[in-house]
Design a protein around this motif. Structure first.
Motif, PDB file in Angstrom:
ATOM      1  N   LEU A   1      -2.726  -1.414  23.439  1.00  0.00           N
ATOM      2  CA  LEU A   1      -3.446  -3.004  23.036  1.00  0.00           C
ATOM      3  C   LEU A   1      -2.594  -4.083  23.463  1.00  0.00           C
ATOM      4  O   LEU A   1      -3.144  -5.232  23.682  1.00  0.00           O
ATOM      5  N   GLN A   2      -1.393  -3.797  24.123  1.00  0.00           N
ATOM      6  CA  GLN A   2      -0.819  -4.699  24.671  1.00  0.00           C
ATOM      7  C   GLN A   2      -0.154  -5.754  23.781  1.00  0.00           C
ATOM      8  O   GLN A   2      -0.416  -6.963  24.051  1.00  0.00           O
ATOM      9  N   VAL A   3       0.018  -5.183  22.492  1.00  0.00           N
ATOM     10  CA  VAL A   3       0.563  -6.427  21.477  1.00  0.00           C
ATOM     11  C   VAL A   3       1.702  -5.638  20.703  1.00  0.00           C
ATOM     12  O   VAL A   3       2.180  -4.398  21.272  1.00  0.00           O
ATOM     13  N   SER A   4       2.392  -6.440  19.895  1.00  0.00           N
ATOM     14  CA  SER A   4       3.618  -5.728  19.285  1.00  0.00           C
ATOM     15  C   SER A   4       3.203  -4.980  18.205  1.00  0.00           C
ATOM     16  O   SER A   4       2.286  -5.074  17.597  1.00  0.00           O
ATOM     17  N   GLU A   5       4.133  -4.211  17.764  1.00  0.00           N
ATOM     18  CA  GLU A   5       3.972  -3.248  16.433  1.00  0.00           C
ATOM     19  C   GLU A   5       3.828  -4.078  15.500  1.00  0.00           C
ATOM     20  O   GLU A   5       3.009  -3.604  14.610  1.00  0.00           O
TER      21      GLU A   5
ATOM     22  N   THR B   1      -1.868   8.584  14.649  1.00  0.00           N
ATOM     23  CA  THR B   1      -1.422   7.868  15.729  1.00  0.00           C
ATOM     24  C   THR B   1      -0.382   6.547  15.126  1.00  0.00           C
ATOM     25  O   THR B   1      -0.531   6.182  14.194  1.00  0.00           O
ATOM     26  N   THR B   2       0.790   6.437  16.057  1.00  0.00           N
ATOM     27  CA  THR B   2       1.586   5.726  15.798  1.00  0.00           C
ATOM     28  C   THR B   2       1.565   4.121  15.969  1.00  0.00           C
ATOM     29  O   THR B   2       0.737   3.924  16.932  1.00  0.00           O
ATOM     30  N   ALA B   3       2.215   3.230  15.251  1.00  0.00           N
ATOM     31  CA  ALA B   3       1.821   2.075  15.845  1.00  0.00           C
ATOM     32  C   ALA B   3       2.627   1.603  17.226  1.00  0.00           C
ATOM     33  O   ALA B   3       1.911   0.847  17.977  1.00  0.00           O
ATOM     34  N   PRO B   4       3.623   2.206  17.730  1.00  0.00           N
ATOM     35  CA  PRO B   4       4.077   2.100  18.885  1.00  0.00           C
ATOM     36  C   PRO B   4       3.015   2.566  20.074  1.00  0.00           C
ATOM     37  O   PRO B   4       2.768   1.720  21.176  1.00  0.00           O
ATOM     38  N   LYS B   5       2.284   3.438  19.747  1.00  0.00           N
ATOM     39  CA  LYS B   5       1.093   4.092  20.902  1.00  0.00           C
ATOM     40  C   LYS B   5      -0.150   2.987  20.613  1.00  0.00           C
ATOM     41  O   LYS B   5      -0.371   2.787  21.852  1.00  0.00           O
TER      42      LYS B   5
ATOM     43  N   ALA C   1      -8.532  -5.739  16.194  1.00  0.00           N
ATOM     44  CA  ALA C   1      -8.387  -5.057  14.908  1.00  0.00           C
ATOM     45  C   ALA C   1      -9.474  -3.901  14.880  1.00  0.00           C
ATOM     46  O   ALA C   1      -9.314  -2.595  14.625  1.00  0.00           O
ATOM     47  N   GLY C   2     -10.638  -4.012  15.683  1.00  0.00           N
ATOM     48  CA  GLY C   2     -11.676  -3.072  15.863  1.00  0.00           C
ATOM     49  C   GLY C   2     -11.448  -2.108  16.849  1.00  0.00           C
ATOM     50  O   GLY C   2     -11.715  -0.783  16.653  1.00  0.00           O
ATOM     51  N   GLU C   3     -10.541  -2.379  17.814  1.00  0.00           N
ATOM     52  CA  GLU C   3      -9.976  -1.263  18.808  1.00  0.00           C
ATOM     53  C   GLU C   3      -9.160  -0.402  18.028  1.00  0.00           C
ATOM     54  O   GLU C   3      -9.090   0.829  18.277  1.00  0.00           O
ATOM     55  N   VAL C   4      -8.179  -0.900  17.138  1.00  0.00           N
ATOM     56  CA  VAL C   4      -7.254  -0.080  16.165  1.00  0.00           C
ATOM     57  C   VAL C   4      -8.076   0.878  15.484  1.00  0.00           C
ATOM     58  O   VAL C   4      -7.781   2.095  15.718  1.00  0.00           O
ATOM     59  N   LEU C   5      -9.259   0.216  14.971  1.00  0.00           N
ATOM     60  CA  LEU C   5     -10.168   1.247  14.222  1.00  0.00           C
ATOM     61  C   LEU C   5     -10.569   2.329  15.034  1.00  0.00           C
ATOM     62  O   LEU C   5     -10.892   3.608  14.612  1.00  0.00           O
TER      63      LEU C   5
END
Length: 70
Positions: A31-35, A22-26, A9-13
Motif C-alpha cells: 500500500l506504500q504506507v508505513s507499518e 499477512t505481516t504489517a511490512p508486507k 483501510a479497505g484495501e488492507v481488509l
C-alpha cells in the motif's frame, strides 16, 4: 483525506480476505504506507467490527465467520 484513509483501510481488509496470515511490512509495502499506518488501519478496522486476529510482530489474519443454520 478521510476518504483516502477509508480506501486504504479497505484495501488492507481485502488483502486479509484470503484468510492467510499477512505481516504489517508486507501490507505496508503493497500500500506504500508505513507499518505504523497499517497498525492504525488494523485498529480502526477492529473498532468497526472487522474480525481481524493477530498482533504486531506476528502478523494479521481475517477470521472466517461461522455460518449457522437457524
Amino acid at each position: 483525506m478521510a476518504y483516502h484513509r477509508a480506501t486504504k483501510a479497505g484495501e488492507v481488509l481485502a488483502m486479509l480476505g484470503d484468510h492467510e496470515v499477512t505481516t504489517a511490512p508486507k501490507l505496508a509495502a503493497h500500500l506504500q504506507v508505513s507499518e505504523r499506518t497499517i497498525h492504525r488501519y488494523i485498529k480502526d478496522l477492529r473498532a468497526a467490527g472487522a474480525p481481524i486476529r493477530g498482533e504486531a510482530g506476528m502478523g494479521f489474519q481475517l477470521r472466517k465467520r461461522s455460518v449457522t443454520n437457524g
